[in-house]
Scaffold this active site. Structure first.
Site, PDB file in Angstrom:
ATOM      1  N   HIS A  91      40.229  18.437  -6.980  1.00  0.00           N
ATOM      2  CA  HIS A  91      41.270  18.400  -8.014  1.00  0.00           C
ATOM      3  C   HIS A  91      40.937  19.458  -9.069  1.00  0.00           C
ATOM      4  CE1 HIS A  91      42.941  14.312  -7.045  1.00  0.00           C
ATOM      5  NE2 HIS A  91      41.753  14.206  -6.468  1.00  0.00           N
ATOM      6  N   HIS A 103      39.065  17.009  -0.622  1.00  0.00           N
ATOM      7  CA  HIS A 103      39.926  17.744  -1.546  1.00  0.00           C
ATOM      8  C   HIS A 103      39.276  17.854  -2.914  1.00  0.00           C
ATOM      9  CE1 HIS A 103      41.157  13.507  -1.904  1.00  0.00           C
ATOM     10  NE2 HIS A 103      41.639  13.771  -3.108  1.00  0.00           N
TER      11      HIS A 103
END
Length: 143
Positions: A106, A104
Site C-alpha cells: 500500500h 501487495h
C-alpha cells in the site's frame, strides 16, 4: 487455515482481466492500481504478477522487482498529491492485517495532521479514482 496461494483472490482476478482496476503502472513483473477503498486520496497498491501469498513466501527476486516499482510509484504518488509524506504498508496473514492473500504494498500519501480513513470505509467513486490515477501517471511521465 490454508496458507497456500489461492488463484481465486481478487488481485489474481485483476491480473487476469476478470475484474477492472484503475491502473497506474504496469510492466512485465508488476502492476500498480488505485485502491478502491482508499484511506487517503491517491492510495495505490503495487502487486507482483507472480503468484505470491505474501512477503514471507515470495521469491526474493519477486520482492526485489516489487520494491523497486513501489519506490518509483511511491515517489509519483507523493508528488501527484503534493503530500507531506508517504505511508508504506505491507501486511501478512490475518493476524498481521492481511485481507487479500496476494502480496501487495500500500502506498498512501499523507498530510500533516490528517488521519487516515478506515480501509473498509466504502468504495470510492470510479471517476474520482480515474482522475487520481491520471495524476499519478502524469507524475510518472515527469520522471
Amino acid at each position: 487455515m490454508s496458507t497456500a496461494y489461492d488463484p481465486g483472490n481478487i488481485f489474481a482476478k485483476i491480473l487476469r482481466g476478470e475484474i477492472p482496476a484503475e491502473k497506474v503502472y504496469e510492466d512485465d513483473d508488476t502492476l500498480a492500481f488505485m485502491d478502491v477503498m482508499p484511506q487517503a486520496e491517491g492510495h495505490t497498491l503495487v502487486i507482483p504478477k507472480s503468484p505470491s501469498r505474501g512477503f514471507l513466501d515470495a521469491d526474493p527476486e519477486v520482492l526485489a522487482r516489487l520494491i523497486k516499482v513501489a519506490q518509483r510509484v511511491g515517489r509519483a504518488v507523493k508528488t501527484a498529491f503534493e503530500a507531506d509524506g508517504l505511508s508504506v504498508f505491507q501486511y501478512n496473514e490475518p493476524a498481521g492485517g492481511q485481507t487479500v492473500f496476494h502480496l501487495h504494498v500500500h502506498l498512501v500519501p499523507r498530510r500533516e495532521g490528517v488521519p487516515l480513513k478506515r480501509h473498509e470505509g466504502g468504495m470510492a467513486d470510479k471517476d474520482v479514482l480515474a482522475r487520481h490515477a491520471e495524476r499519478i501517471r502524469a507524475a510518472l511521465r515527469q520522471e
